[in-house]
Design a protein around this motif. Sequence first.
Motif, PDB file in Angstrom:
ATOM      1  N   UNK A  56       0.616  -1.132   0.144  1.00 44.46           N
ATOM      2  CA  UNK A  56       0.086   0.027   0.151  1.00 44.46           C
ATOM      3  C   UNK A  56       1.155   1.300  -0.233  1.00 44.46           C
ATOM      4  N   UNK A  57       2.016   0.914   0.842  1.00 42.14           N
ATOM      5  CA  UNK A  57       3.030   2.518   1.009  1.00 42.14           C
ATOM      6  C   UNK A  57       3.568   2.523  -0.863  1.00 42.14           C
ATOM      7  N   UNK A  58       3.355   0.939  -1.318  1.00 38.90           N
ATOM      8  CA  UNK A  58       4.407   1.478  -2.528  1.00 38.90           C
ATOM      9  C   UNK A  58       3.376   2.398  -3.563  1.00 38.90           C
ATOM     10  N   UNK A  59       1.850   1.944  -3.937  1.00 37.83           N
ATOM     11  CA  UNK A  59       0.638   2.171  -4.203  1.00 37.83           C
ATOM     12  C   UNK A  59       1.120   3.145  -4.263  1.00 37.83           C
ATOM     13  N   UNK A  60       0.566   3.994  -2.971  1.00 38.61           N
ATOM     14  CA  UNK A  60       0.304   5.586  -2.600  1.00 38.61           C
ATOM     15  C   UNK A  60       1.365   6.743  -2.823  1.00 38.61           C
ATOM     16  N   UNK A  61       2.916   5.790  -2.860  1.00 37.90           N
ATOM     17  CA  UNK A  61       3.819   6.909  -2.830  1.00 37.90           C
ATOM     18  C   UNK A  61       3.682   6.752  -5.332  1.00 37.90           C
ATOM     19  N   UNK A  62       2.662   6.212  -5.473  1.00 33.63           N
ATOM     20  CA  UNK A  62       2.654   6.452  -6.938  1.00 33.63           C
ATOM     21  C   UNK A  62       3.969   5.962  -7.626  1.00 33.63           C
ATOM     22  N   UNK A  63       4.202   4.389  -6.983  1.00 34.37           N
ATOM     23  CA  UNK A  63       4.280   3.195  -8.272  1.00 34.37           C
ATOM     24  C   UNK A  63       4.066   2.488  -9.031  1.00 34.37           C
ATOM     25  N   UNK A  64       4.301   2.184 -10.138  1.00 27.91           N
ATOM     26  CA  UNK A  64       3.344   1.704 -10.896  1.00 27.91           C
ATOM     27  C   UNK A  64       3.200   0.530 -10.695  1.00 27.91           C
ATOM     28  N   UNK A  65       1.952  -0.157 -11.002  1.00 30.93           N
ATOM     29  CA  UNK A  65       1.813  -1.394 -10.572  1.00 30.93           C
ATOM     30  C   UNK A  65       2.431  -2.230 -10.952  1.00 30.93           C
ATOM     31  N   UNK A  66       3.633  -2.081 -12.704  1.00 35.59           N
ATOM     32  CA  UNK A  66       3.994  -3.552 -13.005  1.00 35.59           C
ATOM     33  C   UNK A  66       5.200  -3.194 -12.603  1.00 35.59           C
ATOM     34  N   UNK A  67       4.936  -1.970 -11.496  1.00 40.62           N
ATOM     35  CA  UNK A  67       7.028  -2.329 -11.088  1.00 40.62           C
ATOM     36  C   UNK A  67       6.508  -3.041  -9.677  1.00 40.62           C
ATOM     37  N   UNK A  68       6.209  -2.952  -9.500  1.00 45.00           N
ATOM     38  CA  UNK A  68       5.370  -3.160  -7.317  1.00 45.00           C
ATOM     39  C   UNK A  68       6.514  -4.831  -7.297  1.00 45.00           C
ATOM     40  N   UNK A  69       6.886  -5.667  -8.585  1.00 43.37           N
ATOM     41  CA  UNK A  69       7.239  -6.635  -8.072  1.00 43.37           C
ATOM     42  C   UNK A  69       8.524  -6.931  -7.902  1.00 43.37           C
ATOM     43  N   UNK A  70       9.895  -5.842  -9.136  1.00 44.55           N
ATOM     44  CA  UNK A  70      10.951  -5.744  -8.642  1.00 44.55           C
ATOM     45  C   UNK A  70      11.219  -5.081  -7.521  1.00 44.55           C
ATOM     46  N   UNK A  71      10.391  -3.695  -7.117  1.00 42.42           N
ATOM     47  CA  UNK A  71      10.450  -3.893  -5.386  1.00 42.42           C
ATOM     48  C   UNK A  71       9.994  -4.576  -4.875  1.00 42.42           C
ATOM     49  N   UNK A  72       9.728  -5.333  -4.691  1.00 44.63           N
ATOM     50  CA  UNK A  72       9.430  -6.491  -3.104  1.00 44.63           C
ATOM     51  C   UNK A  72       8.931  -7.821  -4.035  1.00 44.63           C
ATOM     52  N   UNK A  73       9.838  -8.191  -5.121  1.00 44.67           N
ATOM     53  CA  UNK A  73      10.464 -10.001  -5.578  1.00 44.67           C
ATOM     54  C   UNK A  73      10.311 -11.277  -4.554  1.00 44.67           C
ATOM     55  N   UNK A  74      10.211 -10.514  -3.609  1.00 50.25           N
ATOM     56  CA  UNK A  74      10.261 -11.840  -2.697  1.00 50.25           C
ATOM     57  C   UNK A  74       9.082 -12.099  -1.649  1.00 50.25           C
ATOM     58  N   UNK A  75       8.026 -11.334  -1.676  1.00 50.07           N
ATOM     59  CA  UNK A  75       6.662 -11.594  -1.350  1.00 50.07           C
ATOM     60  C   UNK A  75       5.374 -12.236  -2.204  1.00 50.07           C
ATOM     61  N   UNK A  76       4.664 -12.541  -1.401  1.00 47.84           N
ATOM     62  CA  UNK A  76       3.726 -12.963  -1.932  1.00 47.84           C
ATOM     63  C   UNK A  76       2.075 -11.892  -1.307  1.00 47.84           C
ATOM     64  N   UNK A  77       2.080 -11.655  -2.958  1.00 48.86           N
ATOM     65  CA  UNK A  77       1.181 -10.214  -3.382  1.00 48.86           C
ATOM     66  C   UNK A  77       0.600 -10.843  -4.281  1.00 48.86           C
ATOM     67  N   UNK A  78      -0.921 -10.270  -4.474  1.00 48.27           N
ATOM     68  CA  UNK A  78      -2.038 -10.094  -5.794  1.00 48.27           C
ATOM     69  C   UNK A  78      -2.310  -8.763  -5.766  1.00 48.27           C
TER      70      UNK A  78
END
Length: 472
Positions: A56-78
């Motif tokens: 949520x912090x990443x999205x709220x900070x304006x991080x594009x959705x397609x870049x989320x995985x590169x920022x947190x590749x070790x998390x289980x998420x969807x």
Amino acid sequence: MLRDLRRSTRLRVAAAAALSSMIALGAIGVVFVVQTQDRLEATATYTAKQRVYRIQELLNAGTPVDKINSRVPDLLYEILDREGKRVASCPATWNGKPLIARAESAGTGFTDFRLYDVDRNQREPMNCLAELQEYAYRDKPEQLDESQPIPLYNAMGYSEDQRYVVYAAATIDAAALTAAETTRTLLLVGIPLVSLLIGVIAWFAVRSSLRPVEALRREVAEISGHDLGRRVPEPGGRDEIPRLAATMNTMLDRLDTAMTRQVQFTADASHELRTPLTSMRNQLEVLLTYPDQIEWRPSCENALLDVTRMEELVADLLLLSKVEAAETGLVPVPLAEIVAACLDGREPREGVTIESDVDRAAVVLGHRTRLTRLLRNLVDNAERHATSSVRVTVSIVDDDCVLTVADDGAGIPEEDAERVFDRFVRLDDGRDRDEGGSGLGLAIVAEIAHAHGGTVSAEGSVLTVRLPRVES
């Protein structure tokens, strides 16, 4: 043999110890396992929530959705959009179905995941698989079944602009889960073994504890009715075994005393009844042999006297046997009332007077009828030996009630002062059975006095009974 074993105290105690310990340890084990599982699940759920907050912090900070995985590749998420379409996830699934099931309204949920659903052709990094594989390989590193479900504890949240729904998941810590499963296995195997060990220890402990009891039992079993003088050994210590031995010896004392009294009663009765029975038999045989030469009336009168003497003797013996038993129903009794009941209306023999001097504060705890019999026997004895007077005195000395009966007769010789209270003792001047009684009068006095916690003594022509005083 088997039936005796089933009835054995050792087996029952050992079985009870084993069963109770198994129940107690089993309950403790279940509570421990449940609490451990709850703590592991709560930790996984908390981790999932923290992961939701991070995304949520990443999205709220304006991080594009397609870049989320590169920022947190070790998390289980969807991440889903408003239409419920998946826009990002780790790992990706080949069949396109949601990676994490919809969470409950409370914001947390649970789903099963299988490794064969992972899209192996995905180019983006999938470090999140390490967590899944660590969980899946924890107990079967060489034979992994990718169809086995992996439990995921998930949480949900929304981005600040409400465009995306964020799901994150976490598995239970593999090392902690392995330790918990190992502990559960040890409990399943160890609790029965520990319970069995406790049962065996209880068996030997009870066996050791009952060994002195068995020794006492054998000792008591060897004591016959003719050997009641034997006593069981009393071991040292302050536990139940010495008390049991002391109780058995007390019981044997009572049995010995009762048997002695029974033998004495039988011997006394047979000894004293022999003379009147012999006399009656002789008189009746003579009367039957010479019916024309012997007058029947004098013979019948003599036989009647013998019957009366036997009746009195049997009554005295029965009274003695009752007095020797434990006294019950004792009440405070003023000795003044006993003296009055004994002397009022009494007509002494010609030439003898009876006087009394009573302290009305003298009260004892006793049996009124027995105490009256005690005083009557003393007065009868004194009157029989008195020359002209008998004096009854009741006083209080050293917090005891002292009952004294004195006469002006020749008195009891000093050497006979103790023997006179034995059964069937008649001194030289009182051996006539018609005049001297059965020889049980003073024996009854002694027994009644002892049964009331008192003493009796003779000094010359003075007989003294001391009884414990009670407050009226």
